[in-house]
Design a protein around this motif. Structure first.
Motif, PDB file in Angstrom:
ATOM      1  N   ILE A  47       0.838  -1.202   0.000  1.00 20.80           N
ATOM      2  CA  ILE A  47       0.000   0.000   0.000  1.00 20.80           C
ATOM      3  C   ILE A  47       0.875   1.255   0.000  1.00 20.80           C
ATOM      4  O   ILE A  47       0.594   2.235  -0.694  1.00 20.80           O
ATOM      5  CB  ILE A  47      -0.956  -0.008   1.206  1.00 20.80           C
ATOM      6  CG1 ILE A  47      -2.020  -1.108   1.027  1.00 20.80           C
ATOM      7  CG2 ILE A  47      -1.629   1.341   1.386  1.00 20.80           C
ATOM      8  CD1 ILE A  47      -2.867  -1.341   2.242  1.00 20.80           C
ATOM      9  N   GLN A  74      -4.826   5.342   5.379  1.00 23.33           N
ATOM     10  CA  GLN A  74      -5.976   4.472   5.617  1.00 23.33           C
ATOM     11  C   GLN A  74      -5.584   3.181   6.322  1.00 23.33           C
ATOM     12  O   GLN A  74      -6.422   2.529   6.954  1.00 23.33           O
ATOM     13  CB  GLN A  74      -6.669   4.150   4.288  1.00 23.33           C
ATOM     14  CG  GLN A  74      -7.129   5.364   3.511  1.00 23.33           C
ATOM     15  CD  GLN A  74      -7.952   6.310   4.360  1.00 23.33           C
ATOM     16  OE1 GLN A  74      -8.916   5.904   5.004  1.00 23.33           O
ATOM     17  NE2 GLN A  74      -7.573   7.573   4.376  1.00 23.33           N
ATOM     18  N   VAL A  75      -4.310   2.799   6.224  1.00 27.75           N
ATOM     19  CA  VAL A  75      -3.859   1.585   6.915  1.00 27.75           C
ATOM     20  C   VAL A  75      -3.981   1.766   8.416  1.00 27.75           C
ATOM     21  O   VAL A  75      -4.367   0.847   9.147  1.00 27.75           O
ATOM     22  CB  VAL A  75      -2.401   1.255   6.528  1.00 27.75           C
ATOM     23  CG1 VAL A  75      -1.874   0.064   7.339  1.00 27.75           C
ATOM     24  CG2 VAL A  75      -2.309   0.963   5.044  1.00 27.75           C
ATOM     25  N   SER A  77      -6.076   3.453  10.233  1.00 27.41           N
ATOM     26  CA  SER A  77      -7.439   3.245  10.727  1.00 27.41           C
ATOM     27  C   SER A  77      -7.992   1.890  10.301  1.00 27.41           C
ATOM     28  O   SER A  77      -8.709   1.237  11.064  1.00 27.41           O
ATOM     29  CB  SER A  77      -8.357   4.360  10.215  1.00 27.41           C
ATOM     30  OG  SER A  77      -8.318   4.425   8.799  1.00 27.41           O
ATOM     31  N   GLY A  78      -7.651   1.441   9.106  1.00 32.86           N
ATOM     32  CA  GLY A  78      -8.201   0.179   8.603  1.00 32.86           C
ATOM     33  C   GLY A  78      -7.744  -1.034   9.356  1.00 32.86           C
ATOM     34  O   GLY A  78      -8.490  -2.014   9.496  1.00 32.86           O
ATOM     35  N   ILE A  79      -6.521  -1.009   9.890  1.00 30.79           N
ATOM     36  CA  ILE A  79      -6.011  -2.172  10.611  1.00 30.79           C
ATOM     37  C   ILE A  79      -6.791  -2.413  11.898  1.00 30.79           C
ATOM     38  O   ILE A  79      -6.776  -3.502  12.457  1.00 30.79           O
ATOM     39  CB  ILE A  79      -4.505  -1.978  10.918  1.00 30.79           C
ATOM     40  CG1 ILE A  79      -3.851  -3.302  11.336  1.00 30.79           C
ATOM     41  CG2 ILE A  79      -4.306  -0.939  12.010  1.00 30.79           C
ATOM     42  CD1 ILE A  79      -3.830  -4.343  10.254  1.00 30.79           C
ATOM     43  N   PHE A  81      -9.925  -2.853  12.217  1.00 28.00           N
ATOM     44  CA  PHE A  81     -10.935  -3.898  12.035  1.00 28.00           C
ATOM     45  C   PHE A  81     -10.333  -5.275  12.274  1.00 28.00           C
ATOM     46  O   PHE A  81     -10.941  -6.137  12.911  1.00 28.00           O
ATOM     47  CB  PHE A  81     -11.522  -3.802  10.627  1.00 28.00           C
ATOM     48  CG  PHE A  81     -12.375  -2.597  10.400  1.00 28.00           C
ATOM     49  CD1 PHE A  81     -13.689  -2.571  10.825  1.00 28.00           C
ATOM     50  CD2 PHE A  81     -11.865  -1.463   9.786  1.00 28.00           C
ATOM     51  CE1 PHE A  81     -14.491  -1.460  10.635  1.00 28.00           C
ATOM     52  CE2 PHE A  81     -12.651  -0.339   9.588  1.00 28.00           C
ATOM     53  CZ  PHE A  81     -13.960  -0.338  10.016  1.00 28.00           C
ATOM     54  N   TRP A 104      -1.124  -3.787  14.621  1.00 24.36           N
ATOM     55  CA  TRP A 104      -1.047  -2.369  14.280  1.00 24.36           C
ATOM     56  C   TRP A 104       0.407  -1.946  14.103  1.00 24.36           C
ATOM     57  O   TRP A 104       0.746  -1.179  13.198  1.00 24.36           O
ATOM     58  CB  TRP A 104      -1.718  -1.562  15.389  1.00 24.36           C
ATOM     59  CG  TRP A 104      -1.790  -0.094  15.135  1.00 24.36           C
ATOM     60  CD1 TRP A 104      -2.636   0.561  14.289  1.00 24.36           C
ATOM     61  CD2 TRP A 104      -0.985   0.913  15.737  1.00 24.36           C
ATOM     62  NE1 TRP A 104      -2.413   1.915  14.343  1.00 24.36           N
ATOM     63  CE2 TRP A 104      -1.401   2.158  15.227  1.00 24.36           C
ATOM     64  CE3 TRP A 104       0.042   0.877  16.685  1.00 24.36           C
ATOM     65  CZ2 TRP A 104      -0.815   3.354  15.622  1.00 24.36           C
ATOM     66  CZ3 TRP A 104       0.630   2.071  17.073  1.00 24.36           C
ATOM     67  CH2 TRP A 104       0.195   3.288  16.537  1.00 24.36           C
TER      68      TRP A 104
END
Length: 225
Positions: A47, A74-75, A77-79, A81, A104
């Motif tokens: 990414i 975005q990684v 915040s996305g991680i 999940f 994280w």
């Protein structure tokens, strides 16, 4: 723009760094182990590469403004999940926070490798391993010293409440830090788990004897404090 060889090297390094952290989690048989950490780190690295170099062909086009950090951001915040999944899979007990944090962290390592920051990525990998493996014995020792005492009471249904428990424990009621009441297999009984803050062994034995003497208490057992 860097060449394909450099990109492949960065992806391979991300897999290596992720595997180092993943092996430590795999050793403890956590759901997020070796492969999960490797995938997160490699994915974050890719990414970062896409974010930094994937739009070179449109740079300079009139009306096009690129922010290379947007995709990589975005990684972060996305991680969350994926990390949340390692916690929720353990039901009502909150566990897996450290594994979520390590996921994280390896995502950040992947981003660093993808951007070519090899030394910070390597240093972070070493620090993460040191925190996970080196600090744990000291943390467990400290928790053992701070751990209180737990009792599991089997009581007649509807006879135990916070007020009645305070009456049974008397002057030690202020030491109660958690009280959980759950149904037992026998419909006429309930299971009460009571956690006390640290108490002297003699006081614990006195409390156990007092609780056993209650006509509403069927059984008293030691629970994890």
């Amino acid at each position: 723009m860097i060449g394909n060889g450099e990109m492949i090297l960065r992806l391979a390094l991300a897999a290596l760094f992720g595997s180092i952290v993943g092996l430590e989690r795999e050793r403890l048989l956590w759901a997020a182990g070796l492969r999960t950490h490797m995938l997160v780190c490699v994915g974050a690295c890719l990414i970062m590469l896409v974010s930094a170099y994937g739009f070179k062909d449109v740079q300079g086009t009139p009306g096009v403004v690129l922010d290379p950090s947007r995709i990589a951001a975005q990684v972060v915040s996305g991680i969350g999940f994926l990390g949340a999944g390692t916690i929720l899979l353990r039901g009502e007990v909150v566990k897996g926070l450290t594994t979520a944090a390590s996921l994280w962290a390896v995502a950040a390592v992947g981003l660093a490798v993808g951007s070519g920051l090899y030394v910070p990525a390597l240093a972070t990998t070493g620090l993460v391993i040191g925190i996970l493996a080196g600090i744990k014995p000291f943390e467990e020792r400290w928790r053992d010293r701070q751990r209180g005492h737990g009792l599991r009471l089997t009581v007649k249904r509807g006879t135990l409440s916070v007020e009645s428990l305070h009456g049974l424990t008397g002057e030690h009621a202020s030491r109660i830090r958690q009280f959980i009441l759950a149904p037992a297999e026998d419909p006429d009984l309930e299971i009460a788990t009571v956690h006390f803050s640290r108490l002297p062994p003699a006081t614990i034995r006195t409390l156990e004897a007092k609780l056993r003497a209650s006509p509403d208490v069927v059984r008293v057992e030691t629970a994890e404090g």
